[in-house]
Structures are given as C-alpha cells and as structure tokens.
Design a protein around this motif. Structure first.
Motif, short mmCIF file in Angstrom:
data_model
loop_
_atom_site.label_atom_id
_atom_site.label_comp_id
_atom_site.label_asym_id
_atom_site.label_seq_id
_atom_site.Cartn_x
_atom_site.Cartn_y
_atom_site.Cartn_z
N ARG A 135 -13.73 -1.41 5.33
CA ARG A 135 -12.98 -2.08 4.26
C ARG A 135 -13.54 -1.60 2.92
O ARG A 135 -14.59 -2.03 2.48
N CYS B 243 -12.57 -1.46 -0.98
CA CYS B 243 -11.61 -2.03 -1.95
C CYS B 243 -11.45 -1.17 -3.19
O CYS B 243 -10.42 -1.26 -3.87
N SER B 244 -12.44 -0.33 -3.49
CA SER B 244 -12.34 0.58 -4.63
C SER B 244 -13.31 1.74 -4.39
O SER B 244 -14.15 1.68 -3.47
N ASP C 203 -17.01 1.13 -3.83
CA ASP C 203 -17.50 0.41 -2.65
C ASP C 203 -18.12 1.31 -1.59
O ASP C 203 -18.76 0.82 -0.66
N SER D 135 -7.81 -0.43 -7.26
CA SER D 135 -8.51 -1.32 -6.34
C SER D 135 -7.48 -2.05 -5.49
O SER D 135 -6.31 -2.14 -5.85
N GLN D 136 -7.93 -2.55 -4.36
CA GLN D 136 -7.08 -3.30 -3.44
C GLN D 136 -7.96 -4.30 -2.70
O GLN D 136 -8.85 -3.91 -1.96
N LEU D 137 -7.73 -5.57 -2.95
CA LEU D 137 -8.49 -6.60 -2.25
C LEU D 137 -7.83 -6.84 -0.89
O LEU D 137 -6.76 -7.44 -0.82
N TRP D 138 -8.47 -6.36 0.15
CA TRP D 138 -7.90 -6.47 1.49
C TRP D 138 -8.04 -7.89 1.99
O TRP D 138 -9.14 -8.37 2.21
N THR E 244 0.83 -1.19 0.00
CA THR E 244 0.00 0.00 0.00
C THR E 244 0.87 1.24 0.00
O THR E 244 2.11 1.16 -0.03
N ALA F 257 -8.53 2.89 -2.22
CA ALA F 257 -8.88 1.78 -1.33
C ALA F 257 -8.46 2.12 0.09
O ALA F 257 -7.41 2.74 0.31
N LEU G 244 -8.51 0.73 4.36
CA LEU G 244 -8.76 -0.27 5.40
C LEU G 244 -8.48 0.38 6.75
O LEU G 244 -7.35 0.79 7.02
#
Length: 327
Positions: free
Chosen positions: A252, A254-255, A258, A301-304, A198, A277, A279
C-alpha cells in the motif's frame, strides 16, 4: 329625522363590552411572527432570524441562544453580548427584566434561551417569551436532527457504494460464456478502477511463479498501459516488491514518499511509468505466489481505503472462479 335614544341598559352594556386593545393586537401579531419562525437549511440562517425576532418583537437589549452539552454549551446566536462567559454570568443575575429557559434533551444535550429587556417582564409578556423560547428550541432541534441524519447518510454512503459495486461485479461474472470471459474480466477491472477513481487496474497470474501466461488490465481514458514493464522487472529487478508479495503482504503506497529506502528500484520504476500511488494484493495458492491484483493512481496521492482493499480481494476471488470455470 327620527333618532333612537339609547336606553340606560344599552348604555351600560356598551360600557361593559370589552374593546380590542392595542396590547391584544400586538400580542396576536407577535404570536404570528413567532409561528412563522420556520425550519432553515442551516444554523446560520436560523440564528439571524432568531436575533431579528428577539430584537424586533421583544425589544431585547441582550439575547443569547445556547446549545450543546450541559457541561460545555456553545453559542448559536447572540445580540448585545459577545462571549459565552458573559452569557453565563448574565444567567446568574436573575433580574426581573430577564427571561431564561432551559430545555433538556437526551444525552445531556440542552438548549438555553436568554432574553433581557430594559423594563421588568410582565406575566403576559413572560407567556410570549415562553412560546418564543419553545419555538426556538423546536426549530433548532429539528435543524440539528436533520444535520445528524445527513451526517449518518454521508457516513453510510461509501459502504452503500461498495456494496453496490460488489453486486454489480457479481452480476457481471455470473454465468459467463467461455467466449466472453476475457472481456468480462476487463470490464470487471474497469468497474473496480472507476469505483476507486484510479487510472490502472490489473490482474496477473503466474505459472510456476515466474512467467505470466495470463494478464488482464484496464486503463482510464488517456492513460497508457505499463503492465509489461512491471512484469518484466518483477522477477529479478524488484526484490523488495517480490519479497512483499511472497510474504503475502499487501503493498500500500499512498504517495511517492511512502516507498521505503530499500525499495529504491521500485520507486524508480513506478516514477518512470508516472505512478504515484500503488495498491497490490498477492494471490496465493498455499505457499506459492499465484499472482496479484493491483491498482495504480497517477495523482499526487491516493489514500487507499479499506473498501478498496476489500474490493480487490473479493474481485480476485470472483475472477479466479470465472477463469477456472473456463476449463
């Protein structure tokens, strides 16, 4: 010139001595070729070599190598035949010019070898076919076992990296002198940010829920710090975000898509500081919000992952202990 005339017994012995026939030489050559069928890095290269040997050594007009579950096999290699249905139909013919071998393995897995040539298969040829089929089975099984092992290693890699990062953070925060606490916290946040790939990682601690007597942050190279903007807006201008933290909810995102409709102010603020993104984990002291620890990504995007969530949770506990030890 003196010549020696063979006696009758010597002549008879010569007639009875077996000669090395062409068929024996061909068989030895085939055995050598079969033994040279070696382990490949992938099934595609192995399949090409299997077809080459089946056609060149045995003159196969049809060849198929199947693998998978006994109920649902799939084609690994074929020659002269295209689809699975045709292969299964061929197996049922059971002609004299056809060789079929099935090797059953654990968990209902099997390997099937099908070879068909123009002429009926002789017993001596059938022995070679059996050796060839066993070699195919052994090599293919080895390739599949290696592939499964690699998949298992790949599946374990994130967990191993997580554990190594936790260990690193624990060592960083062990017996920290009071003069090094701030720099240790920042280096720990850097470790978390680099592990999660990140751009911003920060820890904020409230006093009486509103002011921020202490804040620590790390930003990747070329990323501007924006924590002051977030903290300035959080008490009154970001009601959805503050309510989520007060309820001890993990935030949370992710983009940018969201954000819920009721978080329009939050979406606008994070768009302004180029955060795609987010968290955030709340830090509670009883029912009171004591602070939060967070990550931001500037990517689309970031998939946590659960590893990211767990790492933030553990890091907040470790850093709180470090701060408390400062006295």
């Amino acid at each position: 010139m003196i010549t020696k005339t063979k006696t009758a017994s010597e002549t008879a012995e010569g007639r009875n001595r077996p000669a090395i026939s062409f068929s024996v030489i061909a068989e030895l050559s085939a055995l050598y070729e079969i033994s040279s069928l070696a382990f490949s890095d992938n099934e595609q290269d192995f399949a090409r070599e299997a077809v080459d040997k089946a056609t060149r050594l045995f003159g196969a007009r049809y060849f198929a190598l199947l693998a998978g579950s006994t109920e649902n096999p799939h084609i690994v290699a074929t020659w002269g035949i295209k689809n699975l249905e045709d292969v299964l139909e061929k197996i049922q013919e059971k002609t004299t010019n056809q060789y079929v071998a099935v090797f059953n393995h654990n968990h209902h897995e099997s390997v099937t070898v099908v070879v068909e040539q123009s002429n009926p298969i002789k017993d001596r040829e059938r022995r070679l076919f059996t050796i060839f089929a066993r070699r195919l089975d052994n090599v293919l099984t080895s390739i599949r076992n290696a592939s499964q092992l690699e998949k298992a290693r790949s599946a374990l890699a994130p967990q191993l990296a997580f554990e190594a990062t936790v260990l690193k953070i624990s060592k960083q925060c062990l017996h920290v002198p009071a003069s090094d606490i701030d720099s240790t916290i920042c280096s720990t946040l850097q470790t978390v940010g680099e592990f999660t790939r990140t751009h911003r990682c920060y820890l904020c601690l409230f006093k009486h829920g509103e002011t921020v007597p202490e804040r620590f942050q790390w930003c990747s190279q070329g990323t501007a710090p924006q924590l002051k903007k977030l903290l300035a807006a959080l008490p009154k201008d970001l009601p959805w975000l503050r309510a989520e933290l007060d309820r001890n909810h993990i935030v949370r995102i992710c983009s940018a898509e969201d954000w819920p409709t009721e978080a329009a102010a939050e979406k606008a603020l994070f768009a302004q500081i180029h955060t795609q993104a987010l968290l955030l984990l709340p830090i509670k002291a009883g029912d009171r919000l004591k602070g939060f620890i967070g990550l931001e990504s500037l990517q689309t995007s970031q998939l946590w992952s659960e590893h990211a969530v767990a790492l933030l949770h553990l890091t907040s506990e470790i850093l709180l202990g470090v701060i408390q030890n400062r006295g």
